[in-house]
Design a protein around this motif. Structure first.
Motif, PDB file in Angstrom:
ATOM      1  N   ILE A   1       0.793  -1.481   0.330  1.00 42.61           N
ATOM      2  CA  ILE A   1       0.028   0.079   0.086  1.00 42.61           C
ATOM      3  C   ILE A   1       0.963   1.317  -0.017  1.00 42.61           C
ATOM      4  N   VAL A   2       2.082   1.337   1.019  1.00 41.35           N
ATOM      5  CA  VAL A   2       2.816   2.557   0.815  1.00 41.35           C
ATOM      6  C   VAL A   2       3.576   2.571  -0.534  1.00 41.35           C
TER       7      VAL A   2
ATOM      8  N   ILE B   1      -0.152  14.152 -24.034  1.00 41.87           N
ATOM      9  CA  ILE B   1       0.741  14.254 -22.819  1.00 41.87           C
ATOM     10  C   ILE B   1       0.663  13.457 -21.632  1.00 41.87           C
ATOM     11  N   ALA B   2      -0.743  13.215 -21.245  1.00 42.17           N
ATOM     12  CA  ALA B   2      -1.137  12.381 -20.239  1.00 42.17           C
ATOM     13  C   ALA B   2      -1.170  11.004 -20.290  1.00 42.17           C
ATOM     14  N   LEU B   3      -1.175  10.709 -21.689  1.00 41.26           N
ATOM     15  CA  LEU B   3      -1.361   9.289 -22.116  1.00 41.26           C
ATOM     16  C   LEU B   3      -0.284   8.415 -21.325  1.00 41.26           C
ATOM     17  N   PRO B   4       1.054   8.736 -21.375  1.00 44.86           N
ATOM     18  CA  PRO B   4       2.161   7.883 -20.557  1.00 44.86           C
ATOM     19  C   PRO B   4       1.596   7.451 -19.335  1.00 44.86           C
ATOM     20  N   ALA B   5       1.085   8.228 -18.612  1.00 48.67           N
ATOM     21  CA  ALA B   5       0.625   8.035 -17.130  1.00 48.67           C
ATOM     22  C   ALA B   5      -0.251   7.170 -17.019  1.00 48.67           C
ATOM     23  N   MET B   6      -1.143   6.488 -18.071  1.00 51.59           N
ATOM     24  CA  MET B   6      -2.196   5.487 -17.822  1.00 51.59           C
ATOM     25  C   MET B   6      -1.358   4.254 -17.941  1.00 51.59           C
ATOM     26  N   PHE B   7      -0.157   4.280 -18.503  1.00 51.66           N
ATOM     27  CA  PHE B   7       0.365   3.033 -18.798  1.00 51.66           C
ATOM     28  C   PHE B   7       1.569   3.002 -17.726  1.00 51.66           C
ATOM     29  N   TYR B   8       1.687   3.932 -16.838  1.00 49.93           N
ATOM     30  CA  TYR B   8       2.883   3.956 -16.076  1.00 49.93           C
ATOM     31  C   TYR B   8       3.306   2.806 -15.346  1.00 49.93           C
ATOM     32  N   SER B   9       2.399   1.901 -14.666  1.00 51.00           N
ATOM     33  CA  SER B   9       2.555   0.691 -13.970  1.00 51.00           C
ATOM     34  C   SER B   9       3.353  -0.285 -14.878  1.00 51.00           C
ATOM     35  N   LEU B  10       2.577  -0.488 -15.987  1.00 50.42           N
ATOM     36  CA  LEU B  10       2.972  -1.353 -16.884  1.00 50.42           C
ATOM     37  C   LEU B  10       4.246  -1.046 -17.567  1.00 50.42           C
TER      38      LEU B  10
ATOM     39  N   ARG C   1       9.780  -3.638 -11.276  1.00 51.51           N
ATOM     40  CA  ARG C   1       9.707  -2.640 -10.334  1.00 51.51           C
ATOM     41  C   ARG C   1       8.918  -1.204 -10.706  1.00 51.51           C
ATOM     42  N   THR C   2       8.592  -0.569  -9.827  1.00 45.31           N
ATOM     43  CA  THR C   2       7.968   1.043 -10.011  1.00 45.31           C
ATOM     44  C   THR C   2       9.013   1.791  -9.220  1.00 45.31           C
ATOM     45  N   VAL C   3       8.711   2.908  -9.141  1.00 46.44           N
ATOM     46  CA  VAL C   3       9.466   3.908  -8.061  1.00 46.44           C
ATOM     47  C   VAL C   3       9.158   3.520  -6.825  1.00 46.44           C
ATOM     48  N   GLY C   4       7.815   3.287  -6.457  1.00 48.11           N
ATOM     49  CA  GLY C   4       7.546   2.836  -5.316  1.00 48.11           C
ATOM     50  C   GLY C   4       7.931   1.636  -4.872  1.00 48.11           C
ATOM     51  N   LYS C   5       8.129   0.865  -5.755  1.00 47.10           N
ATOM     52  CA  LYS C   5       8.696  -0.527  -5.250  1.00 47.10           C
ATOM     53  C   LYS C   5      10.240  -0.451  -5.030  1.00 47.10           C
ATOM     54  N   MET C   6      10.942   0.520  -5.774  1.00 48.50           N
ATOM     55  CA  MET C   6      12.073   0.720  -5.523  1.00 48.50           C
ATOM     56  C   MET C   6      12.469   1.122  -4.163  1.00 48.50           C
TER      57      MET C   6
ATOM     58  N   ALA D   1       1.546   6.855  -6.796  1.00 48.28           N
ATOM     59  CA  ALA D   1       0.097   7.854  -6.805  1.00 48.28           C
ATOM     60  C   ALA D   1       0.737   8.991  -6.676  1.00 48.28           C
ATOM     61  N   PHE D   2       1.590   9.294  -5.695  1.00 45.58           N
ATOM     62  CA  PHE D   2       1.892  10.763  -5.745  1.00 45.58           C
ATOM     63  C   PHE D   2       2.720  11.198  -6.757  1.00 45.58           C
ATOM     64  N   ILE D   3       3.504  10.323  -7.316  1.00 50.08           N
ATOM     65  CA  ILE D   3       4.263  10.675  -8.659  1.00 50.08           C
ATOM     66  C   ILE D   3       3.450  10.889  -9.863  1.00 50.08           C
TER      67      ILE D   3
END
Length: 241
Positions: free
Chosen positions: A25-26, A66-75, A84-89, A32-34
Motif C-alpha cells: 500500500i505504501v 501528454i497525459a497518455l503515458p501516465a495511464m501505462f505508468y505501472s505497465l 519494479r516501479t519507483v514505489g517498489k524501488m 500515486a503521488f508521482i
C-alpha cells in the motif's frame, strides 16, 4: 511473515520474503503521488497551450497525448525496470514469477489489466481482500499472471550460492567443466572463498590441483585466476542449457 522458495534453473533454492500488504500500500501511494505530480505538470502545460491554441478541442487533444503515458505508468515501469516501479524501488520490493522463471511482458500486462478489478472499480477492496486471504499474498492480477511481490532487502546473495556473475559477452576457456556437478561447484566456491579471505594460498593451491586433476586442463593460469575461470565457465554452460 510469509516466505517463498524459488528453485533456479541451476537447482539452487533461493528464499525470499513476501512483502506485507502494508508495504504494498505504501509503494502504491508513492507511485500515486508521482502520478499526481505528473498530472499537475500536465495541467501547467495545458494552461500554456491555451495561450497558443484558441481551439478547445486542440488543447484537450494535446493534453491527452501528454497525459497518455501516465495511464501505462505501472505497465511500462514493471517491464523496463524488471518488476519494479519507483514505489517498489523505494520500498525495496520486486515482482517475480512464482516458479522462478523470468517474468515476461505478457505477465506484467495481465497484472496491469486486472488492476481495473483489483484497484480501480472496487476502490482497492478486491485487491486487499485477495492479498489478505492468499497464501502468497497475491492479488487477482498476481494469481492470474503467476507472480508474487517479494522483498529485496535481505534476499539470498549470489555469493551465497553456486551462481557467478557472467556477462553475455563472456567466452569460456574450459569446455569440460560440465563434468562437475552442482555439489562439486558449491564446494569449490566455498573453499575458494574461505581461502581468499584468509590468504590461505596453500589451500588454494591444493584446491586448484584437485580441480585440475579432475578436468585435466593443464592450464598455466595462476591458482586464483584458474579457480575463478572454472566457476565462471561452469555457470556459463549451465545457464545456456
Amino acid at each position: 511473515m510469509n516466505n517463498l522458495q524459488i528453485n533456479t534453473t541451476q537447482n539452487v533454492n533461493l528464499n525470499y520474503t513476501i512483502v506485507s500488504i502494508g508495504e504494498r500500500i505504501v509503494a502504491f501511494f508513492i507511485d500515486a503521488f508521482i502520478l499526481y505530480l505528473y498530472y499537475f505538470l500536465v495541467n501547467l502545460v495545458g494552461d500554456a497551450i491555451g495561450y497558443i491554441y484558441d481551439d478547445g478541442w486542440t488543447q484537450r487533444g494535446v493534453m491527452g497525448l501528454i497525459a497518455l503515458p501516465a495511464m501505462f505508468y505501472s505497465l511500462l515501469m514493471h517491464i523496463i525496470f524488471n518488476g519494479r516501479t519507483v514505489g517498489k524501488m523505494i520500498m525495496k520490493m520486486r515482482v517475480v514469477s512464482v516458479d522462478g522463471s523470468p517474468v515476461n511482458w505478457s505477465n506484467f500486462l495481465i497484472r496491469w489489466m486486472l488492476r481495473l478489478v483489483d484497484i480501480w472499480i472496487f476502490v482497492g477492496s478486491i485487491g486487499i481482500l485477495t492479498i489478505l486471504f492468499s497464501e502468497k499474498r497475491q492479488r487477482l492480477g498476481d494469481a492470474a499472471a503467476g507472480t508474487v511481490v517479494i522483498s529485496t532487502k535481505n534476499k539470498t546473495k549470489v555469493s551465497h550460492t553456486i551462481l557467478e556473475e557472467v556477462e553475455d559477452t563472456y567466452v569460456p576457456k574450459f569446455l569440460n567443466v560440465t563434468m562437475l556437478t552442482d555439489k562439486d561447484v558449491r564446494l569449490i566456491k566455498e573453499t575458494f572463498g574461505i581461502a581468499q579471505k584468509s590468504n590461505d594460498f596453500k589451500t588454494m593451491k591444493a584446491l586448484r590441483d584437485k580441480v585440475d586433476s579432475i578436468l585435466q586442463t593443464n592450464s598455466d593460469l595462476y591458482d586464483k585466476q584458474y579457480l575463478d575461470t572454472v566457476l565462471k565457465d561452469y555457470n556459463y554452460f549451465t545457464q545456456k542449457l
